[in-house]
Design an enzyme around this catalytic site. Structure first.
Site, mmCIF file in Angstrom:
data_model
loop_
_atom_site.group_PDB
_atom_site.id
_atom_site.type_symbol
_atom_site.label_atom_id
_atom_site.label_comp_id
_atom_site.label_asym_id
_atom_site.label_seq_id
_atom_site.Cartn_x
_atom_site.Cartn_y
_atom_site.Cartn_z
ATOM 1 N N LYS A 81 0.813 -1.218 0.000
ATOM 2 C CA LYS A 81 0.000 0.000 0.000
ATOM 3 C C LYS A 81 0.846 1.269 0.000
ATOM 4 O O LYS A 81 0.338 2.347 -0.272
ATOM 5 C CB LYS A 81 -0.964 -0.012 1.174
ATOM 6 C CG LYS A 81 -2.049 -1.068 0.997
ATOM 7 C CD LYS A 81 -3.141 -0.948 2.028
ATOM 8 C CE LYS A 81 -4.208 -2.005 1.825
ATOM 9 N NZ LYS A 81 -3.733 -3.328 2.284
HETATM 10 C C1 LIG Z 1 -4.551 -4.365 1.926
HETATM 11 C C2 LIG Z 1 -3.834 -5.626 1.919
HETATM 12 C C3 LIG Z 1 -4.273 -6.701 1.128
HETATM 13 C C4 LIG Z 1 -5.534 -6.635 0.314
HETATM 14 O O1 LIG Z 1 -5.450 -5.724 -0.755
HETATM 15 P P1 LIG Z 1 -6.776 -5.203 -1.485
HETATM 16 O O2 LIG Z 1 -6.328 -4.261 -2.514
HETATM 17 O O3 LIG Z 1 -7.631 -4.567 -0.424
HETATM 18 O O4 LIG Z 1 -7.448 -6.405 -2.037
HETATM 19 C C5 LIG Z 1 -3.497 -7.842 1.114
HETATM 20 N N1 LIG Z 1 -2.382 -7.945 1.860
HETATM 21 C C6 LIG Z 1 -1.941 -6.946 2.646
HETATM 22 C C7 LIG Z 1 -0.703 -7.141 3.449
HETATM 23 C C8 LIG Z 1 -2.644 -5.749 2.695
HETATM 24 O O5 LIG Z 1 -2.203 -4.766 3.455
#
Ligand SMILES: *Cc1c(COP(=O)(O)O)cnc(C)c1O
Length: 432
Positions: free
Chosen positions: A107
């Protein structure tokens, strides 16, 4: 590029408006009105290009008309300023390690891009803007880090009390400055519902400028498509088709991959991998979408019962299940299966998975048992972020990266709040 609402294709806004609003007025999610293709020559020569060049080409193709080129270039290279290696785990399975950024999770890419794009669009404004975000774990710290010390922007993060790991909590609550963490007595879905309600509250929005940094914001979504191209550029040329497996919660990451494919990236199939919160795999199997409360798992950043980007997925496939099934296969796994994979992959391949990546690896293994392909799974977080689970599963101590250790040693600062919309409203109004 104009953006429409998934609830109404004739409602069009500019990139700037889409980024500042987050969610459309009618509650829909913004989608680009067209998804332009990159030329075949781009893919033939992709191995020769730097990460910076690849990301800029993708960004320029999608939103190049909306910004001064130099600024777009700066935003892109500042956002992707850490390595994104493709690591070979088995003969035909590769890990796209997206955890080398400041908060050790994928993210960071979206959050860093959004922070810079938002401040570009806010230049010259004299009132502050509040970024309001609900997190099930990783979003909050990535957003907070992305926006830390950015002028004219405050960040308010809602997280479910007691439902994120200690390290995740420390990452959210130790930054200070323009970042406030609200510790809500409820679930992630409660936090998300509170945030959605604040955005649709007309009175509140007259008094304060709110914007979203959840994966629903197009400024988060767009840069997430970059790394699918980066992964592809690192593969040796081969005749085998390429598949991507995306461990998913709100499905922003997967949706960005689908956009990359629409732009011409040669991907045979995407695998939507989830834990027991499996509403999307269930939809892919049955055509029935039944959102429900989320259940807690060891891959808690994917504990989402009503994934917001599902609306975008439907939109990309014109609500046609058969069309969607051509591009996406769904699989879900229990914590027990996830643990087993973590243990096996560590023993047999000397590769340490985090619980989210492990869900992805399990799904790709299952798929490759019946298909000839090169599989890439997205390793969404560093295993040390989930140190308790990881150490318990492998029965060994693991090392904590220095930047994580520093943050864990700081005291937590949060504002505890009931699961009450009135309380959130009061808090936001006091901010000014
Ligand atoms: C947010 C997150 C996900 C999921 O991603 P999405 O885009 O919401 O499907 C998977 N793994 C981790 C470590 C995350 O922080």
């Amino acid at each position: 590029m104009f953006f429409y609402s998934t609830n109404n294709k004739s409602l069009r806004v500019s990139l700037k408006e889409a980024v500042l609003k987050g969610l459309a007025d009618d509650g829909g999610l913004f989608m680009p009105e067209r998804i332009p293709q990159l030329p075949p020559s781009f893919f033939e020569n992709i191995h020769k290009h730097s990460v910076d060049e690849i990301c800029f080409s993708v960004a320029d193709t999608l939103i190049g008309d909306d910004l001064v080129k130099e600024n777009l270039h700066w935003i892109v290279s500042e956002s992707i300023n850490f390595p994104i290696p493709l690591v070979k785990v088995t003969d035909n399975i590769f890990s796209l390690e997206l955890f080398h950024g400041p908060t050790l999770a994928f993210k960071d890419v979206g959050a860093r891009f959004m922070a810079r794009l938002l401040s570009y669009f806010r230049e010259g404004e004299n009132s502050d803007i509040t970024v309001l975000v609900a997190t099930s774990g990783d979003t909050g710290s990535a957003v907070a880090n992305g926006f830390l010390e950015v002028k004219g922007i405050k960040v308010v993060i809602l997280y479910p009390s007691g439902k994120v790991s200690e390290i995740q909590e420390k990452q959210l609550t130790t930054l200070g400055q323009n970042i406030t963490a609200l510790e809500v007595k409820g679930t992630f879905d409660d936090c998300q519902a509170l945030v959605k309600r604040a955005f649709s509250d007309k009175e509140l929005n007259k008094k304060t400028t709110l914007t979203s940094a959840n994966s629903i914001n197009v400024a988060r979504l767009i840069p997430q498509s970059f790394y699918y191209f980066i992964a592809y550029s690192q593969l040796q040329k081969s005749k085998l088709p390429v598949i991507f497996c995306v461990p998913s919660g709100n499905f922003g990451n997967l949706t960005a991959g689908l956009i990359a494919k629409r732009m011409g990236l040669p991907v045979e199939k995407f695998i939507a991998a989830t834990n027991v919160n499996d509403v999307v795999p269930e939809y892919l199997a049955s055509g029935k979408f039944s959102p429900r409360s989320s259940r807690q798992t060891i891959s808690n950043a994917m504990d989402v019962g009503n994934p917001s980007n599902f609306a975008r997925m439907l939109d990309l496939y014109q609500h046609d299940l058969k069309l969607m099934q051509q591009d996406i296969a769904g699989h879900h796994f229990t914590d027990e299966e996830t643990r087993r994979t973590m243990k096996e992959v560590y023993r047999q391949h000397d590769y340490l998975l985090d619980p989210h990546g492990a869900v992805g690896f399990t799904a790709i293994q299952k798929y490759l048992a019946h298909h000839q392909a090169t599989g890439i799974f997205i390793e969404t977080a560093h295993p040390a972020k989930f140190i308790d689970v990881v150490e318990e599963v492998i029965g060994e101590k693991i090392e904590m990266p220095a930047r994580l250790a520093v943050c864990v040693s700081k005291p937590k600062q949060s504002v505890v709040m009931e699961n009450s919309y009135g309380d959130l409203q009061d808090f936001l109004l006091q901010q000014d």
